[in-house]
Design a protein around this motif. Structure first.
Motif, PDB file in Angstrom:
ATOM      1  N   MET A  15       0.839  -1.214   0.000  1.00 43.99           N
ATOM      2  CA  MET A  15       0.000   0.000   0.000  1.00 43.99           C
ATOM      3  C   MET A  15       0.867   1.254   0.000  1.00 43.99           C
ATOM      4  O   MET A  15       0.557   2.228  -0.697  1.00 43.99           O
ATOM      5  CB  MET A  15      -0.937   0.016   1.223  1.00 43.99           C
ATOM      6  N   LEU A  16       1.942   1.222   0.775  1.00 44.01           N
ATOM      7  CA  LEU A  16       2.841   2.384   0.867  1.00 44.01           C
ATOM      8  C   LEU A  16       3.467   2.670  -0.496  1.00 44.01           C
ATOM      9  O   LEU A  16       3.468   3.823  -0.969  1.00 44.01           O
ATOM     10  CB  LEU A  16       3.925   2.107   1.920  1.00 44.01           C
ATOM     11  N   VAL A  17       3.977   1.618  -1.143  1.00 42.96           N
ATOM     12  CA  VAL A  17       4.661   1.791  -2.430  1.00 42.96           C
ATOM     13  C   VAL A  17       3.676   2.266  -3.499  1.00 42.96           C
ATOM     14  O   VAL A  17       3.958   3.212  -4.246  1.00 42.96           O
ATOM     15  CB  VAL A  17       5.353   0.464  -2.848  1.00 42.96           C
ATOM     16  N   LEU A  18       2.503   1.617  -3.548  1.00 49.17           N
ATOM     17  CA  LEU A  18       1.514   2.017  -4.566  1.00 49.17           C
ATOM     18  C   LEU A  18       1.059   3.458  -4.355  1.00 49.17           C
ATOM     19  O   LEU A  18       0.891   4.209  -5.315  1.00 49.17           O
ATOM     20  CB  LEU A  18       0.295   1.071  -4.524  1.00 49.17           C
ATOM     21  N   GLY A  19       0.874   3.826  -3.105  1.00 47.02           N
ATOM     22  CA  GLY A  19       0.468   5.198  -2.784  1.00 47.02           C
ATOM     23  C   GLY A  19       1.539   6.194  -3.177  1.00 47.02           C
ATOM     24  O   GLY A  19       1.243   7.268  -3.703  1.00 47.02           O
ATOM     25  N   LEU A  20       2.797   5.833  -2.941  1.00 44.80           N
ATOM     26  CA  LEU A  20       3.899   6.738  -3.278  1.00 44.80           C
ATOM     27  C   LEU A  20       4.072   6.869  -4.790  1.00 44.80           C
ATOM     28  O   LEU A  20       4.328   7.955  -5.300  1.00 44.80           O
ATOM     29  CB  LEU A  20       5.206   6.230  -2.655  1.00 44.80           C
ATOM     30  N   LEU A  21       3.903   5.746  -5.507  1.00 49.39           N
ATOM     31  CA  LEU A  21       4.159   5.780  -6.956  1.00 49.39           C
ATOM     32  C   LEU A  21       3.057   6.499  -7.726  1.00 49.39           C
ATOM     33  O   LEU A  21       3.326   7.348  -8.567  1.00 49.39           O
ATOM     34  CB  LEU A  21       4.318   4.352  -7.490  1.00 49.39           C
ATOM     35  N   TRP A  22       1.806   6.155  -7.459  1.00 48.29           N
ATOM     36  CA  TRP A  22       0.714   6.740  -8.268  1.00 48.29           C
ATOM     37  C   TRP A  22      -0.255   7.614  -7.476  1.00 48.29           C
ATOM     38  O   TRP A  22      -1.234   8.077  -8.028  1.00 48.29           O
ATOM     39  CB  TRP A  22      -0.048   5.599  -8.969  1.00 48.29           C
ATOM     40  N   GLY A  23      -0.003   7.776  -6.210  1.00 47.65           N
ATOM     41  CA  GLY A  23      -0.844   8.656  -5.409  1.00 47.65           C
ATOM     42  C   GLY A  23      -2.209   8.059  -5.087  1.00 47.65           C
ATOM     43  O   GLY A  23      -2.483   6.885  -5.368  1.00 47.65           O
ATOM     44  N   THR A  24      -3.059   8.894  -4.498  1.00 45.66           N
ATOM     45  CA  THR A  24      -4.402   8.447  -4.136  1.00 45.66           C
ATOM     46  C   THR A  24      -5.415   9.452  -4.650  1.00 45.66           C
ATOM     47  O   THR A  24      -5.182  10.660  -4.588  1.00 45.66           O
ATOM     48  CB  THR A  24      -4.552   8.365  -2.602  1.00 45.66           C
ATOM     49  N   GLN A  31      -4.478   3.283 -14.509  1.00 42.53           N
ATOM     50  CA  GLN A  31      -5.894   3.559 -14.181  1.00 42.53           C
ATOM     51  C   GLN A  31      -6.821   2.971 -15.241  1.00 42.53           C
ATOM     52  O   GLN A  31      -7.897   2.442 -14.912  1.00 42.53           O
ATOM     53  CB  GLN A  31      -6.110   5.067 -14.095  1.00 42.53           C
ATOM     54  N   ALA A  32      -6.392   3.086 -16.518  1.00 41.89           N
ATOM     55  CA  ALA A  32      -7.215   2.545 -17.609  1.00 41.89           C
ATOM     56  C   ALA A  32      -7.344   1.030 -17.478  1.00 41.89           C
ATOM     57  O   ALA A  32      -8.380   0.448 -17.799  1.00 41.89           O
ATOM     58  CB  ALA A  32      -6.574   2.923 -18.945  1.00 41.89           C
ATOM     59  N   TRP A  33      -6.297   0.410 -16.988  1.00 40.48           N
ATOM     60  CA  TRP A  33      -6.281  -1.060 -16.857  1.00 40.48           C
ATOM     61  C   TRP A  33      -7.117  -1.513 -15.643  1.00 40.48           C
ATOM     62  O   TRP A  33      -7.926  -2.447 -15.742  1.00 40.48           O
ATOM     63  CB  TRP A  33      -4.821  -1.531 -16.730  1.00 40.48           C
ATOM     64  N   LEU A  34      -6.921  -0.820 -14.510  1.00 39.08           N
ATOM     65  CA  LEU A  34      -7.589  -1.254 -13.275  1.00 39.08           C
ATOM     66  C   LEU A  34      -8.955  -0.597 -13.051  1.00 39.08           C
ATOM     67  O   LEU A  34      -9.789  -1.110 -12.318  1.00 39.08           O
ATOM     68  CB  LEU A  34      -6.703  -0.929 -12.065  1.00 39.08           C
ATOM     69  N   GLY A  35      -9.136   0.544 -13.672  1.00 38.66           N
ATOM     70  CA  GLY A  35     -10.384   1.287 -13.444  1.00 38.66           C
ATOM     71  C   GLY A  35     -10.218   2.368 -12.393  1.00 38.66           C
ATOM     72  O   GLY A  35     -11.063   3.247 -12.267  1.00 38.66           O
ATOM     73  N   SER A  36      -9.167   2.307 -11.620  1.00 41.13           N
ATOM     74  CA  SER A  36      -8.848   3.363 -10.644  1.00 41.13           C
ATOM     75  C   SER A  36      -7.367   3.255 -10.311  1.00 41.13           C
ATOM     76  O   SER A  36      -6.683   2.353 -10.802  1.00 41.13           O
ATOM     77  CB  SER A  36      -9.701   3.214  -9.389  1.00 41.13           C
ATOM     78  N   TYR A  63      -4.682  13.135  -5.562  1.00 40.78           N
ATOM     79  CA  TYR A  63      -3.267  13.455  -5.357  1.00 40.78           C
ATOM     80  C   TYR A  63      -2.383  12.574  -6.230  1.00 40.78           C
ATOM     81  O   TYR A  63      -2.564  11.353  -6.266  1.00 40.78           O
ATOM     82  CB  TYR A  63      -2.888  13.263  -3.887  1.00 40.78           C
ATOM     83  N   GLN A  64      -1.424  13.202  -6.893  1.00 41.83           N
ATOM     84  CA  GLN A  64      -0.546  12.402  -7.757  1.00 41.83           C
ATOM     85  C   GLN A  64       0.672  11.903  -6.987  1.00 41.83           C
ATOM     86  O   GLN A  64       1.077  12.510  -5.996  1.00 41.83           O
ATOM     87  CB  GLN A  64      -0.114  13.206  -8.975  1.00 41.83           C
ATOM     88  N   GLY A  65       1.239  10.781  -7.488  1.00 41.79           N
ATOM     89  CA  GLY A  65       2.407  10.195  -6.840  1.00 41.79           C
ATOM     90  C   GLY A  65       3.678  10.537  -7.564  1.00 41.79           C
ATOM     91  O   GLY A  65       3.700  11.451  -8.404  1.00 41.79           O
ATOM     92  N   LEU A  66       4.740   9.789  -7.293  1.00 35.37           N
ATOM     93  CA  LEU A  66       6.034  10.073  -7.914  1.00 35.37           C
ATOM     94  C   LEU A  66       5.983   9.860  -9.426  1.00 35.37           C
ATOM     95  O   LEU A  66       6.687  10.523 -10.181  1.00 35.37           O
ATOM     96  CB  LEU A  66       7.110   9.159  -7.313  1.00 35.37           C
ATOM     97  N   LEU A  67       5.141   8.917  -9.879  1.00 38.73           N
ATOM     98  CA  LEU A  67       5.019   8.649 -11.316  1.00 38.73           C
ATOM     99  C   LEU A  67       3.787   9.339 -11.915  1.00 38.73           C
ATOM    100  O   LEU A  67       3.272   8.914 -12.934  1.00 38.73           O
ATOM    101  CB  LEU A  67       4.934   7.138 -11.568  1.00 38.73           C
ATOM    102  N   GLY A  68       3.309  10.349 -11.255  1.00 40.75           N
ATOM    103  CA  GLY A  68       2.124  11.067 -11.738  1.00 40.75           C
ATOM    104  C   GLY A  68       0.840  10.350 -11.359  1.00 40.75           C
ATOM    105  O   GLY A  68       0.797   9.627 -10.357  1.00 40.75           O
ATOM    106  N   HIS A  69      -0.194  10.534 -12.196  1.00 40.53           N
ATOM    107  CA  HIS A  69      -1.495   9.927 -11.894  1.00 40.53           C
ATOM    108  C   HIS A  69      -1.614   8.499 -12.425  1.00 40.53           C
ATOM    109  O   HIS A  69      -2.593   7.813 -12.130  1.00 40.53           O
ATOM    110  CB  HIS A  69      -2.618  10.781 -12.468  1.00 40.53           C
TER     111      HIS A  69
END
Lengths: 232, 365
Positions: free
Chosen positions: A82-91, A105-110, A94-100
């Motif tokens: 959860m920490l890594v995913l939150g840091l990489l793509w944000g929540t 998002q297109a693959w998972l739906g969110s 809010y954007q993460g280190l790799l942006g939004h």
């Protein structure tokens, strides 16, 4: 000094907070907000302590292979994911280190963090909450076993309230004349909830409020010190 | 003649002033922090428009509608700042469009009169507590009734020591700004001291980092005080999670795996209370709970062996420490209860005989 300084702080803050509740004039009316903001800042730093504690205690248990160590491992892995995913793509917004992460998002739906939050965390949390229904049943069963006059009274009251809250209860007493409407189970149930139940709850609340006044006064005056770790 | 004319115009001017005040006037909201004004009007119209001048002097409508009630409270203002208001309406008979303006300034008050009854009550109870503390200092002895939930602490620690099992202490799910958590930590201090004396084991899972930090210090101090600093284990107090049901799941897991001999659920609890207490019951541990949350008490009473109800939680520290000063303050609580009971009875009598001011005073109206 190590012992006296917190006591002095407790005294000053206690007096200021009590006074500010009665004085709407500046600076008193701003002090509660200021102190609450300070509290939030301290909480922000303390969260880090919590995470460190979580890591330390879990790693210790995994290293020493204590009973059920794999649960601690699962907990740590979940935390890191959860920490890594939150840091990489944000929540959410809010954007993460790799942006939004629009492709993800297109693959998972969110966003991955939100995906896991909605599809893993929320169902697990709801599962724990749903256990309450079963525990209420088992606790109620034990409470209603007739052992004494009090438990007998409790059971009768519970039956009236339970039946009164269902359409079956209304149907059972529908034959009672309107002039005796108080004895209709729904009305009886409402009466029990509104008067004896409310009175008992308020008695507990008032006594608790008095306890809070007493405890606060003991802390403000420095009589009660065990919250500092020692009463001496 | 000139003097007469002057007096005449002066009278007219004063009458106009009074007449204006009778039509549209502003009052500072009493007992507030200077952020509201009450605008009142007395006009014969079906509907009115109330406007306020913005920072550029432009009129902005803040209320438009029915004439009644002839009052509007403008809030979210800045204290000690002058505001311009304009009342506009159409005279129902003549059809003339009339407007009145005024300038008003909200003021901060030095005392909230609505809370006078609360202040008096707190002062009386506080003075009673101080009086009883002084009485104890003078050597007076007071009787304190037994609280079986707190007496059970020795039993729980003894049982845990005999069985070689740990003691689980849950300090609730609220942060340090909740008095119940503070009360819980004072009980933890006494429990940790006993645990240290008996060389037993203590497990304190915390939901919040601040509580964990405070609990760690308290347990460490208790071990030091008991003369067993080496027996203290830093990982006996640890953080689980901030999430309510994640925390419950974690504690349930500990109860099932570690099978503690005694469980203490003391502090502020909400929906998780029954899940914790029932899981603990299923493991066969001695359970002591304590909370001031009236809605959770029935769950604890059903599932736990001992329950600290409401004020007993706050009396615990005084009861356990047997410190005369703290015991004296408990008598002050009892005086407070007597005061509340007397006030309620007087309130009922006053309402019956039509003295509604008594109730209004305590409601802060």
């Amino acid at each position: 000094m190590k012992r006296n300084l917190p006591l002095i702080f407790a005294f000053i803050c206690g007096i200021v907070v009590v006074a500010s509740d009665f004085i709407p004039h500046r600076p008193f009316n701003l002090m509660i907000d200021t102190l609450q903001n300070w509290f939030m800042i301290i909480v922000g730093f303390a969260i880090l302590l919590g995470q460190i504690s979580l890591f330390q205690s879990n790693i210790y248990k995994i290293q020493h292979k204590v009973s059920g160590w794999y649960y601690y491992l699962a907990g740590l892995i979940s935390f890191v994911i959860m920490l890594v995913l939150g840091l990489l793509w944000g929540t959410q917004e809010y954007q993460g280190l790799l942006g939004h992460g629009l492709a993800v998002q297109a693959w998972l739906g969110s966003k991955p963090f939100d995906y896991l939050f909605d599809n893993a965390y929320l169902p697990l949390s709801a599962t724990m909450f749903s256990l309450l229904a079963f525990f209420v049943a088992s606790a109620a069963y034990r409470a209603f076993i007739i052992r004494s006059f009090e438990s007998n009274l409790l059971m009768i009251t519970a039956i009236i309230v339970i039946l009164g809250r269902t359409s079956f209860g209304g149907m059972l007493t529908s034959w009672v004349p309107e002039s005796y409407s108080f004895w209709h189970l729904p009305n009886l149930s409402d009466f029990i909830m509104e008067y004896p139940n409310t009175a008992a709850q308020r008695a507990i609340m008032i006594s608790a409020a008095l306890g809070i006044i007493g405890s606060s006064l003991r802390i403000i005056l420095g009589i009660e010190r065990s919250y500092l770790g020692s009463d001496k | 003649m000139k003097k007469l004319l002057l007096i005449f115009w002066l009278v007219i001017f004063c009458v106009t002033l009074f007449a204006d005040n009778d039509i549209f006037w502003a009052l500072d909201l009493p007992s507030d922090d200077g952020k509201a004004l009450i605008l009142n009007w007395n006009v014969a119209a079906d509907s009115i428009h109330l406007q306020k001048a913005d920072s550029l002097g432009m009129w902005v409508t803040i209320f438009s509608g029915q004439n009644q009630p002839a009052s509007f409270t403008d809030s979210n203002l800045n204290p000690d700042t002058a505001y311009q208001y304009r009342l506009q309406y159409t005279h129902p008979q003549t059809g003339d469009s009339l407007s009145y303006t005024l300038q008003a300034q909200p003021k901060e008050q030095w005392f909230n009169l609505h809370k006078l009854s609360l202040l008096l009550f707190i002062l009386v109870v506080s003075l009673a507590i101080l009086y009883y503390i002084m009485a104890v200092k003078r050597g007076k002895d007071f009787y304190i009734r037994r609280i079986s939930g707190l007496d059970s602490m020795d039993e729980a620690v003894g049982r845990a020591t005999e069985k070689g099992k740990p003691i689980l202490y849950v300090p609730g799910i609220s942060d340090l700004d909740d008095m119940q958590t503070i009360a819980s930590l004072t009980i933890l201090s006494h429990l940790a001291h006993r645990v240290a004396e008996y060389d037993s084991q203590l497990i304190v899972p915390c939901k919040l980092s601040m509580v964990m930090s405070a609990a760690k210090e308290i347990v460490k101090e208790a071990y030091l005080k008991a003369g067993k600093p080496d027996s203290y284990k830093d990982d006996s107090v640890f953080y689980l999670t901030d999430d309510q049901f994640g925390y419950v799941a974690g504690i349930d897991g500990i109860m099932v795996r570690e099978q503690p001999a005694a469980n203490f659920f003391i502090g502020s609890f909400y929906a998780e209370s029954l899940i914790l207490a029932e899981t603990g019951y299923s493991t066969g541990a001695i359970q002591t709970a304590g909370t001031a949350q009236a809605h959770q008490l029935p769950f604890f009473v059903v599932s736990c062996d001992y329950t600290l109800i409401g004020e007993e939680l706050f009396a615990a520290s005084a009861y356990l420490s047997r410190d005369p000063l703290q015991l004296g303050s408990l008598k002050g609580h009892d005086f407070g209860k007597l005061l509340v009971i007397t006030t309620i009875i007087l309130g009922v009598i006053a309402e019956i005989i039509g003295w509604h001011w008594f109730k209004a005073f305590f409601e802060g109206v």
